[in-house]
Write a protein that holds these residues in place. Structure first.
Motif, PDB file in Angstrom:
ATOM      1  N   GLY A  78       0.924  -1.205  -0.363  1.00  0.00           N
ATOM      2  CA  GLY A  78      -0.094   0.262   0.293  1.00  0.00           C
ATOM      3  C   GLY A  78       0.721   1.169   0.130  1.00  0.00           C
ATOM      4  N   SER A  79       2.065   1.259  -0.025  1.00  0.00           N
ATOM      5  CA  SER A  79       2.613   2.374   0.390  1.00  0.00           C
ATOM      6  C   SER A  79       3.468   2.762  -1.213  1.00  0.00           C
ATOM      7  CB  SER A  79       4.020   2.132   1.044  1.00  0.00           C
ATOM      8  OG  SER A  79       5.142   1.292  -0.048  1.00  0.00           O
ATOM      9  N   SER A  80       3.979   3.770  -2.090  1.00  0.00           N
ATOM     10  CA  SER A  80       4.569   4.673  -2.752  1.00  0.00           C
ATOM     11  C   SER A  80       6.059   3.953  -3.249  1.00  0.00           C
ATOM     12  CB  SER A  80       4.588   5.585  -2.464  1.00  0.00           C
ATOM     13  OG  SER A  80       6.319   6.074  -1.999  1.00  0.00           O
ATOM     14  N   LYS A  81       6.405   3.129  -1.913  1.00  0.00           N
ATOM     15  CA  LYS A  81       7.196   1.420  -2.809  1.00  0.00           C
ATOM     16  C   LYS A  81       6.984   0.752  -3.429  1.00  0.00           C
ATOM     17  CE  LYS A  81      10.194   4.794  -0.363  1.00  0.00           C
ATOM     18  NZ  LYS A  81      10.478   4.943   1.284  1.00  0.00           N
ATOM     19  N   GLU A  82       5.470   0.421  -3.473  1.00  0.00           N
ATOM     20  CA  GLU A  82       5.724  -0.927  -4.398  1.00  0.00           C
ATOM     21  C   GLU A  82       5.776  -0.786  -5.393  1.00  0.00           C
ATOM     22  OE1 GLU A  82       2.452  -3.635  -3.259  1.00  0.00           O
ATOM     23  OE2 GLU A  82       1.667  -1.694  -2.284  1.00  0.00           O
ATOM     24  N   VAL A  83       5.874   0.212  -6.077  1.00  0.00           N
ATOM     25  CA  VAL A  83       6.642   0.942  -8.106  1.00  0.00           C
ATOM     26  C   VAL A  83       7.235   0.088  -8.529  1.00  0.00           C
ATOM     27  CG1 VAL A  83       7.600   2.964  -7.319  1.00  0.00           C
ATOM     28  CG2 VAL A  83       5.718   1.679  -9.600  1.00  0.00           C
ATOM     29  N   LEU A  84       8.310  -0.050  -7.449  1.00  0.00           N
ATOM     30  CA  LEU A  84       9.854  -0.156  -7.495  1.00  0.00           C
ATOM     31  C   LEU A  84       9.798  -1.726  -7.183  1.00  0.00           C
ATOM     32  CD1 LEU A  84      11.620   1.966  -4.666  1.00  0.00           C
ATOM     33  CD2 LEU A  84      11.533   2.436  -7.214  1.00  0.00           C
ATOM     34  N   MET A  85       8.856  -2.032  -6.725  1.00  0.00           N
ATOM     35  CA  MET A  85       8.527  -3.402  -6.609  1.00  0.00           C
ATOM     36  C   MET A  85       8.278  -4.786  -8.039  1.00  0.00           C
ATOM     37  SD  MET A  85      10.651  -5.325  -4.174  1.00  0.00           S
ATOM     38  CE  MET A  85       9.808  -6.423  -4.116  1.00  0.00           C
ATOM     39  N   GLU A  86       7.254  -3.923  -8.783  1.00  0.00           N
ATOM     40  CA  GLU A  86       7.200  -4.202  -9.840  1.00  0.00           C
ATOM     41  C   GLU A  86       7.294  -5.083 -10.953  1.00  0.00           C
ATOM     42  OE1 GLU A  86       4.864  -0.803 -11.372  1.00  0.00           O
ATOM     43  OE2 GLU A  86       3.430  -1.035 -10.469  1.00  0.00           O
ATOM     44  N   ASP A  87       8.333  -4.634 -11.586  1.00  0.00           N
ATOM     45  CA  ASP A  87       9.408  -5.167 -12.341  1.00  0.00           C
ATOM     46  C   ASP A  87      10.024  -7.267 -12.022  1.00  0.00           C
ATOM     47  OD1 ASP A  87       9.091  -3.706 -14.761  1.00  0.00           O
ATOM     48  OD2 ASP A  87      11.352  -2.719 -14.103  1.00  0.00           O
ATOM     49  N   ILE A  88      10.167  -6.730 -10.450  1.00  0.00           N
ATOM     50  CA  ILE A  88      11.005  -7.789 -10.236  1.00  0.00           C
ATOM     51  C   ILE A  88       9.940  -8.983  -9.615  1.00  0.00           C
ATOM     52  CG2 ILE A  88      11.263  -7.082  -7.519  1.00  0.00           C
ATOM     53  CD1 ILE A  88      13.100  -9.473  -9.147  1.00  0.00           C
ATOM     54  N   ARG A  89       8.669  -8.415  -9.207  1.00  0.00           N
ATOM     55  CA  ARG A  89       7.391  -9.421  -8.812  1.00  0.00           C
ATOM     56  C   ARG A  89       7.161 -10.462 -10.180  1.00  0.00           C
ATOM     57  NH1 ARG A  89       3.656  -5.136  -6.047  1.00  0.00           N
ATOM     58  NH2 ARG A  89       4.749  -5.185  -3.959  1.00  0.00           N
ATOM     59  N   ASP A  90       7.247  -9.572 -11.585  1.00  0.00           N
ATOM     60  CA  ASP A  90       6.851  -9.872 -13.118  1.00  0.00           C
ATOM     61  C   ASP A  90       7.695 -10.768 -13.553  1.00  0.00           C
ATOM     62  OD1 ASP A  90       4.632  -8.003 -13.279  1.00  0.00           O
ATOM     63  OD2 ASP A  90       5.366  -6.691 -14.521  1.00  0.00           O
ATOM     64  N   ILE A  91       8.961 -10.488 -12.566  1.00  0.00           N
ATOM     65  CA  ILE A  91      10.100 -11.935 -13.388  1.00  0.00           C
ATOM     66  C   ILE A  91       9.604 -13.227 -12.125  1.00  0.00           C
ATOM     67  CG2 ILE A  91      12.522 -12.444 -13.242  1.00  0.00           C
ATOM     68  CD1 ILE A  91      12.870  -9.162 -13.156  1.00  0.00           C
ATOM     69  N   ILE A  92       8.567 -12.661 -11.452  1.00  0.00           N
ATOM     70  CA  ILE A  92       9.747 -14.076 -10.223  1.00  0.00           C
ATOM     71  C   ILE A  92       7.756 -14.835 -11.138  1.00  0.00           C
ATOM     72  CG2 ILE A  92       8.446 -14.947  -7.802  1.00  0.00           C
ATOM     73  CD1 ILE A  92      10.246 -12.194  -7.138  1.00  0.00           C
ATOM     74  N   SER A  93       7.508 -14.099 -11.294  1.00  0.00           N
ATOM     75  CA  SER A  93       6.136 -14.734 -11.287  1.00  0.00           C
ATOM     76  C   SER A  93       5.561 -15.376 -13.149  1.00  0.00           C
ATOM     77  CB  SER A  93       4.837 -14.282 -11.568  1.00  0.00           C
ATOM     78  OG  SER A  93       4.697 -12.917 -11.813  1.00  0.00           O
ATOM     79  N   ASN A  94       6.881 -14.872 -13.715  1.00  0.00           N
ATOM     80  CA  ASN A  94       6.750 -15.496 -15.376  1.00  0.00           C
ATOM     81  C   ASN A  94       7.521 -16.392 -16.039  1.00  0.00           C
ATOM     82  OD1 ASN A  94       4.383 -14.030 -15.789  1.00  0.00           O
ATOM     83  ND2 ASN A  94       5.148 -12.619 -15.918  1.00  0.00           N
ATOM     84  N   CYS A  95       8.876 -16.621 -14.894  1.00  0.00           N
ATOM     85  CA  CYS A  95       9.871 -17.096 -15.213  1.00  0.00           C
ATOM     86  C   CYS A  95       9.797 -18.278 -14.240  1.00  0.00           C
ATOM     87  CB  CYS A  95      11.299 -16.405 -15.113  1.00  0.00           C
ATOM     88  SG  CYS A  95      11.573 -15.500 -15.935  1.00  0.00           S
ATOM     89  N   THR A  96      10.324 -19.425 -14.249  1.00  0.00           N
ATOM     90  CA  THR A  96      11.509 -20.661 -13.462  1.00  0.00           C
ATOM     91  C   THR A  96      12.918 -20.250 -13.274  1.00  0.00           C
ATOM     92  OG1 THR A  96      11.253 -22.148 -15.154  1.00  0.00           O
ATOM     93  CG2 THR A  96       8.477 -21.873 -14.325  1.00  0.00           C
ATOM     94  N   PHE A  97      13.074 -20.579 -11.901  1.00  0.00           N
ATOM     95  CA  PHE A  97      14.595 -20.737 -11.551  1.00  0.00           C
ATOM     96  C   PHE A  97      14.739 -22.259 -11.323  1.00  0.00           C
ATOM     97  CE2 PHE A  97      12.998 -15.906 -11.808  1.00  0.00           C
ATOM     98  CZ  PHE A  97      14.056 -15.716 -12.338  1.00  0.00           C
ATOM     99  N   SER A  98      15.816 -22.362 -11.861  1.00  0.00           N
ATOM    100  CA  SER A  98      16.737 -23.507 -11.258  1.00  0.00           C
ATOM    101  C   SER A  98      18.138 -23.279 -10.803  1.00  0.00           C
ATOM    102  CB  SER A  98      16.575 -24.722 -12.088  1.00  0.00           C
ATOM    103  OG  SER A  98      17.660 -24.809 -13.825  1.00  0.00           O
TER     104      SER A  98
END
Ligand code: UTP
Length: 275
Positions: A78-98
């Motif tokens: 809910g804070s203004s900082k959430e926007v800074l996490m958008e890219d990494i959240r997208d990466i985590i939800s769209n990729c698999t990591f091994s």
């Protein structure tokens, strides 16, 4: 079809000591994003969402970066900082990591062979995250994937380097078959300027066919006593076809302090308008 991108990230990053004593080189930020995230974004843009990372001791921060941090998410919700996490959240939800670990640092060829267990018997891309590539249109790897779809062979990215710097790179020799595209006839790792056939240097982007693994397995240590990927790709070039491609865009050698500072200035100016 290419699906997987391998990130060799086990090296010690000694040129950045003491910063890299406890922190992976790949996690050094360029402005506010770690180097390896730029690489993963380039892979995703090229259509590769299965990310395979060869890590090593002291590299846990990479795994944590590509994972959910519940405490942090809770803290900034809910804070203004959430926007800074958008890219990494997208990466985590769209990729698999091994992940797998390279137990001994025996060279880039050895690191890539260590990744075989994550790749299997299919063609794959390799990104060295410390080479940061930028472009005004299509990313470097995406350009290479288009070429792979036409030619179905191993491809290395190259750029012209000053003639007195060939000893820092793998250097190719070959015939230019199209503008900026070479059929490779020979490759030499880190030749002295007087021994270098050209000034066309391999940079940290590759697409490799899986026969590379058997070739690496049978290689003897090369320049610097390391298992060199250049020697393995040279074998492929002699057995069949390997292409070298001068990609459109710019590369920053973020494994060196000078390149790292240049990249930081470049990205900062891109984000904040030319200053
Ligand atoms: P570099 O030689 O540029 O990285 O390897 P380094 O050894 O970490 O850096 P310095 O020279 O000590 O400062 C190119 C890439 O290959 C990986 C490195 O992590 C880097 O991304 N690499 C290299 C491995 O994963 N394993 C190796 O055995 C060697």
């Amino acid at each position: 079809m290419l699906k997987k991108c391998l990130f060799p990230a086990a090296g010690y990053g000694t040129r950045f000591l003491p910063a890299t004593k406890a922190m992976p080189k790949e996690m050094l930020p360029i402005v506010n994003k770690p180097l390896i995230q730029y690489g993963v974004e380039e892979a995703i843009e090229a259509g590769l969402s299965q990310i395979a990372i060869v890590s090593g001791r002291g590299k846990r921060a990479i795994e944590d970066h590509f994972d959910i941090s519940y405490e942090l998410e809770h803290q900034i919700a809910g804070s203004s900082k959430e926007v800074l996490m958008e890219d990494i959240r997208d990466i985590i939800s769209n990729c698999t990591f091994s992940y797998t670990r390279q137990l001994e640092i025996k060279g880039l060829g050895h690191a890539i062979l260590t990744g075989e267990t994550l790749i299997g018997n299919e063609p794959f891309a390799v990104i060295l995250a410390d080479d940061l590539c930028t472009s005004s249109d299509e990313g470097a790897l995406s350009q290479m994937v288009s070429l792979y779809n036409q030619h179905q062979c191993s491809i290395v990215a190259i750029e012209d380097v000053p003639e007195d710097q060939t000893q820092n790179y793998g250097i190719i020799e070959g015939e230019e078959i199209e503008d900026g595209l070479f059929k490779v006839s020979n490759m030499i790792e880190k030749p002295a300027p007087e021994d270098a056939p050209t000034n066309l240097a391999i940079i940290g982007r590759y697409i490799l066919t899986p026969d590379i693994f058997d070739i690496i397995r049978n290689l003897k240590p090369g320049a610097g006593g390391e298992i060199q990927i250049t020697d393995a790709i040279c074998e492929q070039a002699k057995q069949g076809k390997v292409l070298a491609y001068k990609f459109r865009g710019r590369r920053f050698d973020c494994g060196s302090i000078e390149g790292y500072v240049e990249a930081t200035n470049h990205i900062f100016q891109k984000q904040h308008g030319a200053g």
